[in-house]
Design a protein around this motif. Structure first.
Motif, PDB file in Angstrom:
ATOM      1  N   ARG A  11       0.838  -1.192   0.000  1.00 52.28           N
ATOM      2  CA  ARG A  11       0.000   0.000   0.000  1.00 52.28           C
ATOM      3  C   ARG A  11       0.880   1.250   0.000  1.00 52.28           C
ATOM      4  O   ARG A  11       2.096   1.173   0.133  1.00 52.28           O
ATOM      5  CB  ARG A  11      -0.907   0.021   1.235  1.00 52.28           C
ATOM      6  N   PRO A  37      -2.166  -7.099  -3.343  1.00 50.82           N
ATOM      7  CA  PRO A  37      -2.229  -5.904  -4.202  1.00 50.82           C
ATOM      8  C   PRO A  37      -1.194  -5.921  -5.317  1.00 50.82           C
ATOM      9  O   PRO A  37      -1.490  -5.546  -6.456  1.00 50.82           O
ATOM     10  CB  PRO A  37      -1.963  -4.758  -3.212  1.00 50.82           C
ATOM     11  N   THR A 180      -1.113   8.863   3.255  1.00 47.95           N
ATOM     12  CA  THR A 180      -1.114   7.403   3.221  1.00 47.95           C
ATOM     13  C   THR A 180      -1.978   6.873   4.353  1.00 47.95           C
ATOM     14  O   THR A 180      -2.398   7.619   5.241  1.00 47.95           O
ATOM     15  CB  THR A 180       0.315   6.850   3.402  1.00 47.95           C
ATOM     16  N   GLU A 181      -2.204   5.570   4.334  1.00 49.58           N
ATOM     17  CA  GLU A 181      -2.974   4.937   5.394  1.00 49.58           C
ATOM     18  C   GLU A 181      -2.271   5.101   6.747  1.00 49.58           C
ATOM     19  O   GLU A 181      -2.910   5.278   7.773  1.00 49.58           O
ATOM     20  CB  GLU A 181      -3.182   3.450   5.093  1.00 49.58           C
TER      21      GLU A 181
END
Length: 226
Positions: A11, A37, A180-181
């Motif tokens: 991610r 992903p 970002t996360e």
């Protein structure tokens, strides 16, 4: 075209960075606990398998893979990171250990595994944080995370000194706020001015060319710190 190893690719910046490098024709070994992903990209320039820096068996698998399929490595980007955000009084020794296991100990171990495959023109890029820079603005709740990123900066400087006569080069990027996360976990609701893709584009160029001008350097890549 370069052979590149990147950690933390499921991610955010690592995911975007992997795509950019592969699109340019580089061969990328993308390592992350969640390989789905990357696997779903179906890019012939990307190889991936589930990888946890804290699992000895996974490190052995990496060594075996490099020996067989990637005997030379041009660039290692240690991007994987672990965040714990809670008051210091509530941060246990186990919390500190888990963060350091990924952000410091894991970086040291994977670097040790990859170094024999790198030549004098190789480049190790460690991804740190502005929170780990001495004298920078600090935030409550990040005692484990920011101190581990400070340790990573010092480790980078030490390795650059130790390998300065043989290579590869070692540099560390202290990133500011990137959307970002992980940023959302640390600062819920904060909107950073820099996207993961924008930062990935910068890191890509630095990873491929920065060793020509820098070694043992900390570069602060930040236009905003929440």
């Amino acid at each position: 075209m370069a052979n590149i190893v990147i950690t933390g690719t499921s991610r955010g910046i690592g995911f975007e960075l992997t795509k950019l490098l592969a699109n340019d024709g580089h061969k990328v070994l993308a390592l992350s606990r969640n390989e789905e992903p990357i696997k779903n990209l179906k890019d012939p320039n990307i190889v991936s398998f589930p990888f946890d820096l804290s699992v000895p068996e996974h490190l052995e698998k990496l060594s075996d893979f490099l020996e067989t399929f990637m005997p030379t490595v041009d660039v290692l980007i240690n991007n994987a990171g672990k965040l714990t955000s809670k008051p210091f009084s509530e941060t246990s020794l186990e919390d500190f250990m888990r963060v350091y296991e990924v952000n410091v100990f894991g970086v040291a171990e994977i670097t040790k595994r990859v170094l024999p495959k790198m030549g004098e023109n190789g480049h190790v890029v460690n991804i740190s944080s502005m929170g780990g820079v001495q004298g920078s603005l600090k935030f409550s709740g990040l005692s484990a995370y920011s101190s581990s990123k400070g340790a990573l900066i010092t480790l980078t400087e030490l390795l650059a000194e130790e390998y300065k006569s043989t290579g590869p080069s070692f540099n560390v990027l202290a990133l500011g706020a990137v959307q970002t996360e992980m940023l959302e976990e640390a600062f819920p609701g904060y909107q950073a001015p820099t996207t993961a893709l924008q930062m990935a584009e910068y890191i890509k160029e630095f990873a491929l060319t920065g060793h020509k001008l820098y070694n043992g350097k900390l570069l602060q890549v930040s236009n905003s710190t929440p």
